[in-house]
Design a protein around this motif. Structure first.
Motif, PDB file in Angstrom:
ATOM      1  N   THR A 164       9.384  -3.245   7.059  1.00  0.00           N
ATOM      2  CA  THR A 164       8.078  -3.141   6.404  1.00  0.00           C
ATOM      3  C   THR A 164       8.193  -3.582   4.945  1.00  0.00           C
ATOM      4  OG1 THR A 164       7.406  -1.325   7.843  1.00  0.00           O
ATOM      5  CG2 THR A 164       6.207  -1.583   5.769  1.00  0.00           C
ATOM      6  N   TYR A 165       7.474  -4.640   4.589  1.00  0.00           N
ATOM      7  CA  TYR A 165       7.563  -5.173   3.227  1.00  0.00           C
ATOM      8  C   TYR A 165       6.297  -4.954   2.400  1.00  0.00           C
ATOM      9  CZ  TYR A 165       4.913  -9.206   4.982  1.00  0.00           C
ATOM     10  OH  TYR A 165       3.948 -10.015   5.538  1.00  0.00           O
ATOM     11  N   ALA A 166       5.247  -4.487   3.030  1.00  0.00           N
ATOM     12  CA  ALA A 166       4.017  -4.203   2.278  1.00  0.00           C
ATOM     13  C   ALA A 166       3.223  -3.105   2.982  1.00  0.00           C
ATOM     14  CB  ALA A 166       3.158  -5.455   2.128  1.00  0.00           C
ATOM     15  N   VAL A 167       2.740  -2.163   2.205  1.00  0.00           N
ATOM     16  CA  VAL A 167       1.897  -1.068   2.691  1.00  0.00           C
ATOM     17  C   VAL A 167       0.848  -0.815   1.627  1.00  0.00           C
ATOM     18  CG1 VAL A 167       1.795   1.398   3.192  1.00  0.00           C
ATOM     19  CG2 VAL A 167       3.693   0.034   4.077  1.00  0.00           C
ATOM     20  N   GLY A 168      -0.360  -0.513   2.041  1.00  0.00           N
ATOM     21  CA  GLY A 168      -1.369  -0.203   1.038  1.00  0.00           C
ATOM     22  C   GLY A 168      -2.674   0.229   1.657  1.00  0.00           C
ATOM     23  N   PRO A 169      -3.591   0.720   0.823  1.00  0.00           N
ATOM     24  CA  PRO A 169      -4.909   1.113   1.319  1.00  0.00           C
ATOM     25  C   PRO A 169      -5.780  -0.118   1.560  1.00  0.00           C
ATOM     26  CG  PRO A 169      -4.805   1.397  -1.047  1.00  0.00           C
ATOM     27  CD  PRO A 169      -3.430   0.991  -0.620  1.00  0.00           C
ATOM     28  N   VAL A 187       2.599   8.956  15.521  1.00  0.00           N
ATOM     29  CA  VAL A 187       1.447   8.703  16.383  1.00  0.00           C
ATOM     30  C   VAL A 187       0.173   9.241  15.727  1.00  0.00           C
ATOM     31  CG1 VAL A 187       0.384   9.231  18.607  1.00  0.00           C
ATOM     32  CG2 VAL A 187       2.833   8.711  18.478  1.00  0.00           C
ATOM     33  N   ASP A 188      -0.825   8.392  15.650  1.00  0.00           N
ATOM     34  CA  ASP A 188      -2.122   8.763  15.064  1.00  0.00           C
ATOM     35  C   ASP A 188      -1.995   9.266  13.635  1.00  0.00           C
ATOM     36  OD1 ASP A 188      -3.296   8.095  17.499  1.00  0.00           O
ATOM     37  OD2 ASP A 188      -3.152  10.150  18.260  1.00  0.00           O
ATOM     38  N   ALA A 189      -1.004   8.747  12.896  1.00  0.00           N
ATOM     39  CA  ALA A 189      -0.782   9.184  11.519  1.00  0.00           C
ATOM     40  C   ALA A 189      -1.916   8.717  10.607  1.00  0.00           C
ATOM     41  CB  ALA A 189       0.548   8.650  11.000  1.00  0.00           C
ATOM     42  N   VAL A 190      -2.430   9.633   9.817  1.00  0.00           N
ATOM     43  CA  VAL A 190      -3.472   9.307   8.846  1.00  0.00           C
ATOM     44  C   VAL A 190      -2.848   8.776   7.559  1.00  0.00           C
ATOM     45  CG1 VAL A 190      -5.351  10.245   7.446  1.00  0.00           C
ATOM     46  CG2 VAL A 190      -5.085  10.960   9.831  1.00  0.00           C
ATOM     47  N   GLU A 191      -1.691   9.327   7.199  1.00  0.00           N
ATOM     48  CA  GLU A 191      -1.011   8.874   5.987  1.00  0.00           C
ATOM     49  C   GLU A 191      -0.372   7.505   6.201  1.00  0.00           C
ATOM     50  OE1 GLU A 191       1.761  11.746   4.639  1.00  0.00           O
ATOM     51  OE2 GLU A 191       0.251  13.282   4.263  1.00  0.00           O
ATOM     52  N   ALA A 192      -0.289   6.716   5.128  1.00  0.00           N
ATOM     53  CA  ALA A 192       0.277   5.370   5.201  1.00  0.00           C
ATOM     54  C   ALA A 192       1.766   5.415   5.559  1.00  0.00           C
ATOM     55  CB  ALA A 192       0.083   4.649   3.878  1.00  0.00           C
ATOM     56  N   PRO A 193       2.290   4.389   6.244  1.00  0.00           N
ATOM     57  CA  PRO A 193       3.703   4.349   6.627  1.00  0.00           C
ATOM     58  C   PRO A 193       4.614   4.180   5.409  1.00  0.00           C
ATOM     59  CG  PRO A 193       2.381   2.812   7.925  1.00  0.00           C
ATOM     60  CD  PRO A 193       1.541   3.259   6.778  1.00  0.00           C
ATOM     61  N   GLU A 194       5.915   4.264   5.659  1.00  0.00           N
ATOM     62  CA  GLU A 194       6.917   4.161   4.604  1.00  0.00           C
ATOM     63  C   GLU A 194       7.231   2.699   4.288  1.00  0.00           C
ATOM     64  OE1 GLU A 194      11.683   5.182   3.930  1.00  0.00           O
ATOM     65  OE2 GLU A 194      10.641   5.836   5.752  1.00  0.00           O
ATOM     66  N   GLY A 211     -10.588   8.808   9.316  1.00  0.00           N
ATOM     67  CA  GLY A 211     -10.723   8.302   7.960  1.00  0.00           C
ATOM     68  C   GLY A 211      -9.526   7.531   7.432  1.00  0.00           C
ATOM     69  N   ALA A 212      -8.486   7.337   8.238  1.00  0.00           N
ATOM     70  CA  ALA A 212      -7.316   6.578   7.788  1.00  0.00           C
ATOM     71  C   ALA A 212      -7.702   5.126   7.555  1.00  0.00           C
ATOM     72  CB  ALA A 212      -6.200   6.669   8.822  1.00  0.00           C
ATOM     73  N   ARG A 213      -7.326   4.583   6.398  1.00  0.00           N
ATOM     74  CA  ARG A 213      -7.647   3.197   6.046  1.00  0.00           C
ATOM     75  C   ARG A 213      -6.452   2.576   5.314  1.00  0.00           C
ATOM     76  NH1 ARG A 213     -11.115   4.461   8.989  1.00  0.00           N
ATOM     77  NH2 ARG A 213     -13.361   4.058   8.887  1.00  0.00           N
ATOM     78  N   VAL A 272      12.195 -19.119  11.288  1.00  0.00           N
ATOM     79  CA  VAL A 272      12.095 -18.416  12.566  1.00  0.00           C
ATOM     80  C   VAL A 272      11.475 -17.034  12.401  1.00  0.00           C
ATOM     81  CG1 VAL A 272      14.057 -19.634  13.566  1.00  0.00           C
ATOM     82  CG2 VAL A 272      14.438 -17.471  12.394  1.00  0.00           C
ATOM     83  N   VAL A 273      11.535 -16.480  11.203  1.00  0.00           N
ATOM     84  CA  VAL A 273      10.938 -15.156  11.005  1.00  0.00           C
ATOM     85  C   VAL A 273       9.448 -15.299  10.746  1.00  0.00           C
ATOM     86  CG1 VAL A 273      13.072 -14.137  10.160  1.00  0.00           C
ATOM     87  CG2 VAL A 273      11.463 -15.118   8.528  1.00  0.00           C
ATOM     88  N   SER A 274       8.717 -14.259  11.049  1.00  0.00           N
ATOM     89  CA  SER A 274       7.278 -14.260  10.828  1.00  0.00           C
ATOM     90  C   SER A 274       6.855 -12.861  10.386  1.00  0.00           C
ATOM     91  CB  SER A 274       6.542 -14.681  12.101  1.00  0.00           C
ATOM     92  OG  SER A 274       6.798 -13.766  13.149  1.00  0.00           O
ATOM     93  N   TRP A 275       5.563 -12.623  10.384  1.00  0.00           N
ATOM     94  CA  TRP A 275       5.105 -11.293   9.999  1.00  0.00           C
ATOM     95  C   TRP A 275       4.088 -10.767  10.992  1.00  0.00           C
ATOM     96  CZ3 TRP A 275      -0.104 -10.957   9.030  1.00  0.00           C
ATOM     97  CH2 TRP A 275      -0.773 -12.107   8.572  1.00  0.00           C
ATOM     98  N   ALA A 276       4.002  -9.458  11.035  1.00  0.00           N
ATOM     99  CA  ALA A 276       3.015  -8.769  11.859  1.00  0.00           C
ATOM    100  C   ALA A 276       2.331  -7.710  11.002  1.00  0.00           C
ATOM    101  CB  ALA A 276       3.680  -8.115  13.060  1.00  0.00           C
ATOM    102  N   TRP A 277       1.106  -7.397  11.329  1.00  0.00           N
ATOM    103  CA  TRP A 277       0.436  -6.338  10.574  1.00  0.00           C
ATOM    104  C   TRP A 277      -0.100  -5.288  11.530  1.00  0.00           C
ATOM    105  CZ3 TRP A 277      -4.692  -4.503   9.888  1.00  0.00           C
ATOM    106  CH2 TRP A 277      -5.673  -5.172  10.663  1.00  0.00           C
ATOM    107  N   PHE A 278      -0.182  -4.073  11.025  1.00  0.00           N
ATOM    108  CA  PHE A 278      -0.672  -2.951  11.812  1.00  0.00           C
ATOM    109  C   PHE A 278      -1.677  -2.154  10.995  1.00  0.00           C
ATOM    110  CE2 PHE A 278       3.667  -3.830  13.235  1.00  0.00           C
ATOM    111  CZ  PHE A 278       3.454  -4.045  14.595  1.00  0.00           C
ATOM    112  N   ARG A 279      -2.615  -1.570  11.695  1.00  0.00           N
ATOM    113  CA  ARG A 279      -3.600  -0.666  11.103  1.00  0.00           C
ATOM    114  C   ARG A 279      -3.379   0.729  11.694  1.00  0.00           C
ATOM    115  NH1 ARG A 279      -8.452  -3.921  13.806  1.00  0.00           N
ATOM    116  NH2 ARG A 279      -6.783  -5.459  13.778  1.00  0.00           N
ATOM    117  N   PRO A 280      -4.084   1.742  11.239  1.00  0.00           N
ATOM    118  CA  PRO A 280      -3.966   3.064  11.866  1.00  0.00           C
ATOM    119  C   PRO A 280      -4.392   3.006  13.329  1.00  0.00           C
ATOM    120  CG  PRO A 280      -5.123   3.191   9.762  1.00  0.00           C
ATOM    121  CD  PRO A 280      -5.030   1.749  10.109  1.00  0.00           C
ATOM    122  N   SER A 281      -4.021   4.019  14.093  1.00  0.00           N
ATOM    123  CA  SER A 281      -4.512   4.100  15.463  1.00  0.00           C
ATOM    124  C   SER A 281      -6.020   4.331  15.435  1.00  0.00           C
ATOM    125  CB  SER A 281      -3.829   5.244  16.212  1.00  0.00           C
ATOM    126  OG  SER A 281      -4.282   6.494  15.709  1.00  0.00           O
TER     127      SER A 281
END
Length: 266
Positions: free
Chosen positions: A73-78, A34-41, A136-138, A120-129
């Protein structure tokens, strides 16, 4: 998108709207996320629901990928530097996410743009809270999910979804529709009883092109699908086809493809 490549129109339109507030961060929340500043795994698996995907940010607890899960999760980045001083609900974020997550989605599944629009599969994206954003999380996170924008619930994904659409694709992962028309039908995997199958797509423009207008998009889609579906079915004397096409809002986000559907008896 919170996304999805089924009913992509609604999905793409949602890209620019979802996330204006961070009212929630999903079900079965992990307090450490919750409210994590660091990028997810990268590679993490979760049991997400359509309601989770409707949120801008997500802190749903991860599970071992050998266990039942509906997202990976297949992609994570700044985020690019241009978003350093951006507002949390900046529309350009949705445009960036569409380009980044859709390109990586194709590579992750081992498919081209036409095929991923018919799965049938799709993708979703998330940003920081919003709280993390203010700190400053980006970062961004792209998840493959076992369903699309019309799904009431998601299907279970394999232990690792990488390469899911390579080679001969099982009907369980392809999209069909059950109903009198595609528009009125329920989207189902092609392994289930159905009356319509998404068989191909048509590309209607290049990234730099201006929107050609609703009428031209519809006519070009109709004419292409008439010929394409006939060829797919072996040029029978009679056949039924349908098409789903998109409007200017989806075009502006980046979509350039309409989908052709063939009526089937299985």
């Amino acid at each position: 998108m919170r996304r999805g490549l089924l009913g992509l129109g609604a999905l793409l339109a949602t890209l620019l709207l979802v996330g204006c507030t961070a009212a929630g961060q999903g079900t079965d929340v992990d307090p450490e996320q919750v409210d994590a500043v660091e990028a997810p795994e990268l590679g993490a698996c979760r049991s997400l629901t359509p309601e989770d995907v409707a949120q801008a940010s997500n802190a749903t607890r991860t599970v071992d990928c050998s266990e039942a899960h509906t997202a990976q999760t297949y992609a994570v980045g700044p985020l690019p530097e241009e978003f350093d001083d951006a507002a949390y609900d900046d529309e350009a974020l949705g445009e960036f996410a569409y380009r980044e997550c859709s390109d990586r989605f194709e590579r992750f599944l081992g498919a081209d743009e036409s095929l991923v629009m018919r799965t049938v599969v799709s993708w979703a994206w998330f940003r920081p809270s919003e709280a993390a954003w203010d700190e400053g999380a980006r970062w961004y996170r792209c998840d493959v999910v076992g369903g699309g924008d019309q799904s009431e619930e998601y299907v279970r994904l394999p232990q690792d979804a990488k390469g899911l659409l390579q080679g001969r694709v099982d009907d369980a992962w392809m999209i069909c529709a059950e109903g009198p028309t595609v528009a009125a039908g329920v989207r189902v995997p092609c392994s289930q009883p159905h009356t319509w199958r998404a068989v191909t797509t048509i590309k209607l423009g290049e990234p730099e092109d201006d929107y050609p207008g609703d009428r031209l998009v519809e006519v070009q889609t109709r004419d292409f699908c008439d010929t394409s579906v006939g060829a797919t079915l072996g040029y029978p004397v009679k056949y039924d086809f349908a098409y789903t096409w998109f409007h200017e809002a989806e075009w502006e986000v980046g979509n350039r493809r309409s989908i052709c559907w063939a009526k089937t008896d299985r």
